[in-house]
Design a protein around this motif. Structure first.
Motif, PDB file in Angstrom:
ATOM      1  N   SER A  51      -3.353  14.134 -32.695  1.00 41.47           N
ATOM      2  CA  SER A  51      -4.211  15.318 -32.632  1.00 41.47           C
ATOM      3  C   SER A  51      -3.348  16.568 -32.556  1.00 41.47           C
ATOM      4  O   SER A  51      -2.398  16.631 -31.785  1.00 41.47           O
ATOM      5  CB  SER A  51      -5.143  15.260 -31.421  1.00 41.47           C
TER       6      SER A  51
ATOM      7  N   LEU B 170      -8.475  15.044 -36.966  1.00 36.31           N
ATOM      8  CA  LEU B 170      -9.126  14.736 -35.687  1.00 36.31           C
ATOM      9  C   LEU B 170      -9.665  16.025 -35.073  1.00 36.31           C
ATOM     10  O   LEU B 170      -8.927  16.987 -34.882  1.00 36.31           O
ATOM     11  CB  LEU B 170      -8.137  14.061 -34.742  1.00 36.31           C
TER      12      LEU B 170
ATOM     13  N   ARG C 246     -15.127   7.207 -32.070  1.00 40.91           N
ATOM     14  CA  ARG C 246     -15.054   6.350 -33.258  1.00 40.91           C
ATOM     15  C   ARG C 246     -13.818   5.448 -33.210  1.00 40.91           C
ATOM     16  O   ARG C 246     -13.871   4.270 -33.577  1.00 40.91           O
ATOM     17  CB  ARG C 246     -15.024   7.226 -34.522  1.00 40.91           C
TER      18      ARG C 246
ATOM     19  N   ILE D  37     -11.283   7.739 -41.358  1.00 36.23           N
ATOM     20  CA  ILE D  37     -11.191   6.449 -40.672  1.00 36.23           C
ATOM     21  C   ILE D  37     -11.289   5.291 -41.660  1.00 36.23           C
ATOM     22  O   ILE D  37     -10.632   4.248 -41.473  1.00 36.23           O
ATOM     23  CB  ILE D  37     -12.271   6.344 -39.565  1.00 36.23           C
TER      24      ILE D  37
ATOM     25  N   GLY E  91     -12.648  15.782 -39.246  1.00 33.49           N
ATOM     26  CA  GLY E  91     -12.763  14.398 -38.817  1.00 33.49           C
ATOM     27  C   GLY E  91     -11.753  13.518 -39.533  1.00 33.49           C
ATOM     28  O   GLY E  91     -11.341  13.799 -40.662  1.00 33.49           O
ATOM     29  N   LEU E  92     -11.336  12.465 -38.869  1.00 32.28           N
ATOM     30  CA  LEU E  92     -10.374  11.532 -39.441  1.00 32.28           C
ATOM     31  C   LEU E  92     -10.939  10.809 -40.657  1.00 32.28           C
ATOM     32  O   LEU E  92     -12.151  10.575 -40.734  1.00 32.28           O
ATOM     33  CB  LEU E  92      -9.981  10.488 -38.392  1.00 32.28           C
TER      34      LEU E  92
ATOM     35  N   ASP F 281     -16.009  13.017 -30.678  1.00 33.07           N
ATOM     36  CA  ASP F 281     -16.670  12.053 -31.559  1.00 33.07           C
ATOM     37  C   ASP F 281     -15.631  11.219 -32.303  1.00 33.07           C
ATOM     38  O   ASP F 281     -15.832  10.010 -32.531  1.00 33.07           O
ATOM     39  CB  ASP F 281     -17.587  12.764 -32.555  1.00 33.07           C
ATOM     40  N   ASP F 282     -14.527  11.843 -32.697  1.00 30.61           N
ATOM     41  CA  ASP F 282     -13.459  11.092 -33.349  1.00 30.61           C
ATOM     42  C   ASP F 282     -12.835  10.092 -32.379  1.00 30.61           C
ATOM     43  O   ASP F 282     -12.502   8.971 -32.765  1.00 30.61           O
ATOM     44  CB  ASP F 282     -12.376  12.035 -33.868  1.00 30.61           C
TER      45      ASP F 282
END
Length: 245
Positions: free
Chosen positions: A221, A199, A207, A179, A176-177, A203-204
């Motif tokens: 990505s 990524l 977000r 963020i 996941g990033l 879901d990413d």
């Protein structure tokens, strides 16, 4: 929000690394031009290309592969890795690259970034690769003592088109990033910021489409697209739906 598919080049092939380690490279396509064509056919609007060998050696190494990509596709391309002087910047822009990404040289020679922005308005991107909040250089092989936000602020009035912020600790591991760190950077400067590193899924993307992330230009990505965890059609449809609202 722009979703940039990534082509990382090592020895003329499309690869993905884990946390920037060259020894961890997995080959996903031996034909970078064919991969670029597939990304364009999928509907992506931009392509992000990195010459990994070049990033380590300080010069363009995978030039042949990049030129084949340029000859194959028509969507815009941003290129980084080993571009460290004005001659290299000018050469790639003249060959059809839309934006050049400057990473190590942004730390070593920030005046070059300013000069390049003056010479080529809107076509210079700064790549800031972060390891524990500090800037990494030389293909991520060295970590400086320079804070990410401090470096970004050096270019606040330079005319930089965007900053690519990569969290090395998340790159290639689909966790996941980061963020929070990316948004903190985006809030600290007026330069558009692109999220990179980790990524993993829709879901990413969801977000990134939340209101607080609207200040970002987009995200990059890589592995998630190559191994099928992120379906291009679903991701692009989600982005288009959000844009239409």
């Amino acid at each position: 929000m722009i979703l940039f598919p990534a082509i990382d080049l090592k020895d003329g092939q499309c690869v993905r690394l884990v946390k920037g380690e060259m020894a961890s490279a997995t080959v996903f396509n031996e034909d970078p031009a064919a991969q670029a064509r597939a990304f364009e056919a999928a509907g992506f609007e931009w392509l992000h290309v990195v010459d990994l060998n070049g990033a380590f050696e300080g010069r363009s190494v995978n030039a042949d592969a990049v030129e084949r990509i340029l000859a194959t596709v028509s969507f815009p391309i941003q290129l980084g890795g080993g571009i460290r002087d004005m001659a290299g910047i000018e050469a790639w822009l003249s060959k059809g690259v839309n934006r050049v990404i400057l990473g190590t040289v942004a730390v070593r020679d920030p005046e070059l970034v300013h000069a390049a922005c003056r010479a080529f308005p809107g076509r210079i991107v700064v790549g800031i690769d972060a390891k524990g909040g500090k800037v990494a250089v030389e293909g991520w092989a060295e970590t400086s003592k320079l804070d990410v936000i401090d470096l970004a602020r050096r270019f606040e009035d330079a005319g930089v088109a965007a900053i690519v912020h990569t969290d090395i600790d998340r790159d290639g591991i689909l966790s996941g990033l980061n963020i929070e760190a990316t948004l903190a950077l985006a809030r600290a400067v007026s330069i558009p910021v692109i999220a990179s590193g980790g990524l993993a899924s829709l879901d990413d993307i969801r977000r990134l489409l939340e209101p607080d992330a609207a200040i970002l230009e987009g995200a990059i990505s890589g592995r998630a697209l190559y191994d099928g965890r992120l379906d291009p059609a679903e991701a692009l449809a989600l982005i288009a739906e959000a844009a239409a609202c």
